[in-house]
Design a protein around this motif. Structure first.
Motif, PDB file in Angstrom:
ATOM      1  N   MET A   1      -8.858  -2.552  -7.454  1.00  0.00           N
ATOM      2  CA  MET A   1      -7.210  -2.646  -7.102  1.00  0.00           C
ATOM      3  C   MET A   1      -6.614  -3.753  -6.220  1.00  0.00           C
ATOM      4  SD  MET A   1      -4.519   0.615  -5.991  1.00  0.00           S
ATOM      5  CE  MET A   1      -2.793   0.725  -6.713  1.00  0.00           C
ATOM      6  N   HIS A   2      -5.948  -4.689  -6.909  1.00  0.00           N
ATOM      7  CA  HIS A   2      -5.288  -5.591  -4.959  1.00  0.00           C
ATOM      8  C   HIS A   2      -4.756  -4.894  -4.802  1.00  0.00           C
ATOM      9  CE1 HIS A   2      -4.638  -9.008  -3.606  1.00  0.00           C
ATOM     10  NE2 HIS A   2      -3.329  -8.983  -3.769  1.00  0.00           N
ATOM     11  N   TYR A   3      -4.896  -4.920  -3.076  1.00  0.00           N
ATOM     12  CA  TYR A   3      -4.035  -4.502  -2.052  1.00  0.00           C
ATOM     13  C   TYR A   3      -2.545  -5.508  -1.281  1.00  0.00           C
ATOM     14  CZ  TYR A   3      -7.352  -1.031  -2.290  1.00  0.00           C
ATOM     15  OH  TYR A   3      -8.488   0.122  -2.862  1.00  0.00           O
ATOM     16  N   PHE A   4      -1.805  -5.366  -1.788  1.00  0.00           N
ATOM     17  CA  PHE A   4      -0.421  -6.103  -1.336  1.00  0.00           C
ATOM     18  C   PHE A   4      -0.417  -5.472  -0.209  1.00  0.00           C
ATOM     19  CE2 PHE A   4       3.589  -7.630  -1.701  1.00  0.00           C
ATOM     20  CZ  PHE A   4       3.310  -8.923  -1.302  1.00  0.00           C
ATOM     21  N   HIS A   5      -0.186  -4.775   0.186  1.00  0.00           N
ATOM     22  CA  HIS A   5       0.694  -3.651   1.694  1.00  0.00           C
ATOM     23  C   HIS A   5      -0.153  -3.446   2.519  1.00  0.00           C
ATOM     24  CE1 HIS A   5       4.246  -3.944  -0.540  1.00  0.00           C
ATOM     25  NE2 HIS A   5       3.733  -3.441  -1.910  1.00  0.00           N
ATOM     26  N   LEU A   6      -1.803  -3.348   2.242  1.00  0.00           N
ATOM     27  CA  LEU A   6      -2.707  -2.570   2.991  1.00  0.00           C
ATOM     28  C   LEU A   6      -4.042  -4.279   3.508  1.00  0.00           C
ATOM     29  CD1 LEU A   6      -4.078   0.223   1.397  1.00  0.00           C
ATOM     30  CD2 LEU A   6      -2.494  -0.553   3.171  1.00  0.00           C
ATOM     31  N   PHE A   7      -3.950  -4.106   4.433  1.00  0.00           N
ATOM     32  CA  PHE A   7      -4.867  -5.375   5.380  1.00  0.00           C
ATOM     33  C   PHE A   7      -5.916  -4.915   5.919  1.00  0.00           C
ATOM     34  CE2 PHE A   7      -3.052  -6.302   9.199  1.00  0.00           C
ATOM     35  CZ  PHE A   7      -1.711  -5.347   9.256  1.00  0.00           C
ATOM     36  N   GLY A   8      -6.851  -5.326   6.373  1.00  0.00           N
ATOM     37  CA  GLY A   8      -7.805  -5.505   7.142  1.00  0.00           C
ATOM     38  C   GLY A   8      -8.549  -4.423   6.607  1.00  0.00           C
ATOM     39  N   PRO A   9      -9.609  -3.474   7.268  1.00  0.00           N
ATOM     40  CA  PRO A   9      -9.090  -2.769   7.883  1.00  0.00           C
ATOM     41  C   PRO A   9      -9.452  -4.057   9.556  1.00  0.00           C
ATOM     42  CG  PRO A   9     -11.295  -2.085   7.505  1.00  0.00           C
ATOM     43  CD  PRO A   9     -10.857  -2.824   6.425  1.00  0.00           C
ATOM     44  N   VAL A  10      -9.270  -5.020  10.496  1.00  0.00           N
ATOM     45  CA  VAL A  10      -9.836  -5.097  11.175  1.00  0.00           C
ATOM     46  C   VAL A  10      -9.954  -4.352  12.589  1.00  0.00           C
ATOM     47  CG1 VAL A  10      -7.265  -6.963  10.502  1.00  0.00           C
ATOM     48  CG2 VAL A  10      -7.001  -5.013  12.529  1.00  0.00           C
ATOM     49  N   HIS A  11     -10.459  -5.533  13.747  1.00  0.00           N
ATOM     50  CA  HIS A  11     -10.540  -5.018  14.775  1.00  0.00           C
ATOM     51  C   HIS A  11      -9.796  -5.407  16.035  1.00  0.00           C
ATOM     52  CE1 HIS A  11     -13.510  -3.089  17.685  1.00  0.00           C
ATOM     53  NE2 HIS A  11     -13.365  -4.214  18.627  1.00  0.00           N
ATOM     54  N   SER A  12      -9.020  -3.932  15.998  1.00  0.00           N
ATOM     55  CA  SER A  12      -7.976  -4.323  17.276  1.00  0.00           C
ATOM     56  C   SER A  12      -8.227  -4.340  18.545  1.00  0.00           C
ATOM     57  CB  SER A  12      -6.518  -3.459  16.734  1.00  0.00           C
ATOM     58  OG  SER A  12      -5.968  -3.458  17.639  1.00  0.00           O
TER      59      SER A  12
END
Ligand code: SF4
Length: 316
Positions: A1-12
């Protein structure tokens, strides 16, 4: 699935391994901060609306979380002010009841917390991280360049009300800009406001990536320490510089298209160094360079040299 509203996970720096949820397109915001890492605000607004169909966001979350990925937080943040989305309450409720093991954080500028509907929407979050950089109207306007109708008095009153109604943790971010909000008068004003609001933590933050305005400079660790001791309250900490955990190889490169999409989604939301991208995705720096070249075939990627290295970003 292409995620348009999710990003990362990032290392915050503040939240560890964090999956971003972005409910706002690029880039309406109630502020146009001089330090914004997403660039200039395109439309300054204070009215809330459902920018995208909520159903689409819930489908992406269901798909992503169904494999139980290890995350420290699911964090509402991204291209603009997340509480401008009228869907945020529904999405938080969905995560809490469908995937109750995950902790939820909301990064907000705090400008809409005077509104009862916004305060109610955030009640189920585990941590809310609002920003307060000055209690003086002229300094507040200089730093945040807010939309008409927003005043610092209203914001502090909103934060105090939220503290009374909300049982989760409030981590108040003070964004430090040397020469603008660092004199004794500013710090005394902030100390009084912090005492009235009663946050669980106060985090002194400063520029870590290129901001909207080139003349904004970061505070060094000595300056942050001076401010921490002048504020003289317990529970104040400086946000640590990002720590990198570079991995030797990649699991994501097994799916090259997914890796390209993940890197592009990060660069559309904030400038990142090779180390940022490698740390967030688990892909080696050498492969990130290949991915950047691939992205450049279809999407402009700009570069900017700063103290921390070369930052790459896809201008909105
Ligand atoms: S830093 Fe946050 S609040 Fe300020 S303009 Fe950028 S997105 Fe809006």
């Amino acid at each position: 699935m292409h995620y348009f509203h999710l990003f990362g996970p990032v290392h915050s720096r503040r939240l560890g391994c964090s999956l971003g949820v972005d409910l706002v397109p690029f880039k309406p915001c109630s502020y146009d901060c001089i330090y914004c890492e997403c660039g200039h605000t395109i439309s300054e607004v204070t009215e809330r609306c459902e920018f995208f169909p909520t159903r689409d966001v819930l489908e992406e979350l269901s798909d992503y979380l169904s494999s139980s990925p290890p995350l420290d937080f699911i964090t509402f943040s991204g291209s603009g002010e997340p509480t401008l989305s009228s869907a945020i309450g529904k999405v938080i409720h969905f995560i809490k009841y469908t995937f109750p093991t995950y902790r939820i954080a909301v990064l907000t500028n705090g400008s809409l917390l005077w509104r009862p509907d916004v305060r109610k929407d955030l009640l189920l979050a585990d941590i809310v991280l609002p920003t307060l950089s000055s209690v003086f109207d002229s300094t507040f306007r200089k730093i945040h360049r807010p939309a008409p109708g927003i005043s610092i008095g209203k914001i502090v009153a909103g934060l105090e009300l939220f503290r009374k109604e909300y049982s989760g943790e409030i981590w108040l971010e003070i964004f430090i800009i040397p020469g603008i909000n660092t004199d004794i008068r500013e710090l005394e004003g902030l100390r009084e406001a912090i005492e009235r609001i009663g946050p669980d933590r106060v985090q002194l933050n400063t520029l870590d990536r290129p901001g909207s305005e080139d003349w904004v400079i970061p505070a060094d660790s000595g300056e942050l320490e001076r401010i921490r001791s002048l504020l003289g309250l317990t529970g104040i900490e400086a946000v640590e510089p990002v720590q990198y955990k570079l991995s030797a190889g990649s699991t994501m490169t097994e799916d090259w298209r997914a890796a390209i999409t993940a890197v592009r989604e990060l660069l559309m939301r904030r400038p990142c160094t090779l180390e940022d991208l490698s740390s967030s995705t688990g892909i080696s720096r050498r492969e990130i360079l290949k991915i950047l070249r691939e992205i450049q075939v279809t999407t402009p990627v700009e570069e900017k040299r700063e103290e921390r290295g070369i930052f790459y970003f896809c201008p909105g």
